[in-house]
Design a protein around this motif. Structure first.
Motif, PDB file in Angstrom:
ATOM      1  N   ALA A 209     -66.883 -40.987  81.526  1.00 28.71           N
ATOM      2  CA  ALA A 209     -67.267 -42.386  81.717  1.00 28.71           C
ATOM      3  C   ALA A 209     -68.282 -42.810  80.663  1.00 28.71           C
ATOM      4  O   ALA A 209     -69.198 -42.062  80.319  1.00 28.71           O
ATOM      5  CB  ALA A 209     -67.847 -42.590  83.109  1.00 28.71           C
TER       6      ALA A 209
ATOM      7  N   SER B 263     -70.400 -49.476  83.563  1.00 31.92           N
ATOM      8  CA  SER B 263     -69.760 -48.173  83.392  1.00 31.92           C
ATOM      9  C   SER B 263     -68.249 -48.350  83.439  1.00 31.92           C
ATOM     10  O   SER B 263     -67.740 -49.236  84.131  1.00 31.92           O
ATOM     11  CB  SER B 263     -70.211 -47.213  84.496  1.00 31.92           C
ATOM     12  OG  SER B 263     -69.571 -45.957  84.383  1.00 31.92           O
TER      13      SER B 263
ATOM     14  N   SER C 184     -64.527 -45.717  83.026  1.00 30.19           N
ATOM     15  CA  SER C 184     -63.820 -44.498  82.654  1.00 30.19           C
ATOM     16  C   SER C 184     -62.528 -44.893  81.948  1.00 30.19           C
ATOM     17  O   SER C 184     -62.039 -46.022  82.119  1.00 30.19           O
ATOM     18  CB  SER C 184     -63.495 -43.659  83.884  1.00 30.19           C
ATOM     19  OG  SER C 184     -62.478 -44.282  84.652  1.00 30.19           O
TER      20      SER C 184
END
Length: 421
Positions: free
Chosen positions: A35, A389, A391
């Motif tokens: 991430a 954030s 991923s």
């Protein structure tokens, strides 16, 4: 004109992610599928620009490109929702933040027509970067629209050109005629060569450089094979100083002799392989540093500063050598560690994030010139709109795509650059 060096940093975009798209980039491969933190990444880059202003340096910036790149996907006969995951990741890449790959720059004192020339890099070696150049070219034409500049389209494929990351300039001062060095690859073993000599020669012709003050030098195969995918991972130059690893060039002694034949006053600081290994140099990005001249009265003895990532400070062998160097009577007198860990985790240090342009700041579109207040405005937009954030598995989600578009639009609006939309 009052020529000075301006560092233009790429603002790290809201789609910053670790998809591991760059073979030969050790950090990118090691952090693939983890991430990322786009907001933290951008704020780190802004803090670095603030630090440069505090050193008395001229500072500019470039905008993130529009992502995902729907026009590129359309040229491949698909669209973002329907594309396979690899193409989605390549279309969403924020790699234009590494402005050292935006273009090759030759200042006016080096060119036959007295203009500052910029050739946008084609970046054709990597799919996720190969579609950057149209957006970058549009931005360069806007920022450098003044008659003092000549902005060129990219060298045509198949000749790979990676911009200033494979280009060095030595000079007595930034406003004096320089020696321009184009570094190209021959073979990288298991990793692809990105800079072709044919591209370098074409750029030199575009820029109308004096052949007597232009060198073409081969990068060491060992450097490329170890993960120095660009020359700026193993060498950096500023004014009359070349700072490099012993294994940077295919034939270092021949390279140094050719440089000294043109510029006898050059100071070459070579870091020995038995003190700092190539692996340590690449892991710490010791040479992917900004080597800058501190304005008179602002620095120790008016010398140069080396702006290094904090990873260099964390490496005992690297930091020990650097501290010993600055204790001497050499030209580099100050070490400035900066935290750009989010960029470093994807394979880009302080030098990757900036494009050096020697010009009169008054000839640059002022919207691209940094001030403390403008950087604070950018930071405020980032803090409010950049994703916190993400991923690699999340970059295709509609909510993330919408957030990326919203964040970039907010920044363009705040800086009155809506024509880049």
């Amino acid at each position: 004109m009052m020529l000075t060096e301006i560092n233009f940093d790429g603002i790290i975009g809201p789609s910053h992610n670790y998809a591991g798209l760059s073979p030969g980039n050790v950090a990118s491969a090691n952090n693939a599928r983890t991430a990322s933190q786009p907001r933290e990444a951008a704020l780190q880059g802004i803090a670095k620009m603030h630090a440069n202003l505090d050193l008395g340096l001229a500072q500019g910036f470039f905008m993130p490109l529009d992502r995902p790149d729907d026009r590129w996907l359309a040229s491949l006969g698909t669209n973002f929702p329907d594309a396979d995951p690899y193409l989605q990741a390549a279309a969403m890449s924020a790699s234009s933040m590494w402005a050292a790959n935006a273009a090759t720059v030759s200042p006016a004192p080096d060119s036959a027509d007295g203009k500052c020339h910029l050739t946008v890099a084609n970046l054709q070696a990597m799919a996720h970067r190969s579609h950057e150049w149209p957006g970058t070219l549009a931005q360069l034409k806007l920022a450098f629209a003044h008659d003092a500049f000549q902005v060129h389209p990219p060298v045509p494929s198949p000749f790979g050109d990676e911009g200033a990351a494979n280009h060095l300039r030595l000079c007595s001062s930034h406003d004096a005629p320089g020696l321009e060095i184009f570094v190209y690859g021959i073979t990288g073993g298991k990793y692809p060569v990105r800079q072709h000599i044919e591209a370098s020669r074409a750029v030199a012709r575009y820029h109308r450089l004096d052949p007597a003050r232009t060198l073409f030098v081969a990068q060491a195969d060992a450097a490329i094979g170890s993960g120095a995918f660009h020359n700026d991972v193993v060498a950096v130059a500023n004014e009359n100083v070349l700072f490099c690893h012993q294994l940077a060039f295919a034939d270092p002694e021949l390279t140094y002799a050719a440089i000294r034949a043109i510029m006898p006053e050059v100071e070459i600081i070579e870091v020995p392989r038995n003190i700092v290994s190539l692996d340590d140099a690449i892991a710490s990005y010791l040479f992917n540093a900004q080597l800058v001249t501190i304005p008179a009265g602002d620095g120790p003895d008016g010398g140069m500063a080396l702006i290094v990532p904090t990873e260099a400070r964390d490496n005992a062998a690297v930091w020990g050598w650097l501290e010993e160097m600055v204790r001497g009577n050499g030209p580099i007198r100050k070490l400035v560690p900066v935290d750009v860990r989010q960029s470093m985790a994807n394979g880009g240090g302080p030098a990757c994030l900036r494009l050096r342009v020697v010009a009169d700041p008054a000839t640059v579109d002022p919207r691209f010139i940094a001030t403390p207040e403008k950087l604070d405005t950018i930071a405020d937009v980032v803090a409010k709109t950049w994703p916190q954030s993400v991923s690699p598995d999340e970059i295709a989600e509609p909510g993330f795509v919408a957030a990326v578009h919203q964040a970039r639009s907010a920044l363009l609006d705040a800086l009155d650059l809506s024509e880049l939309v």
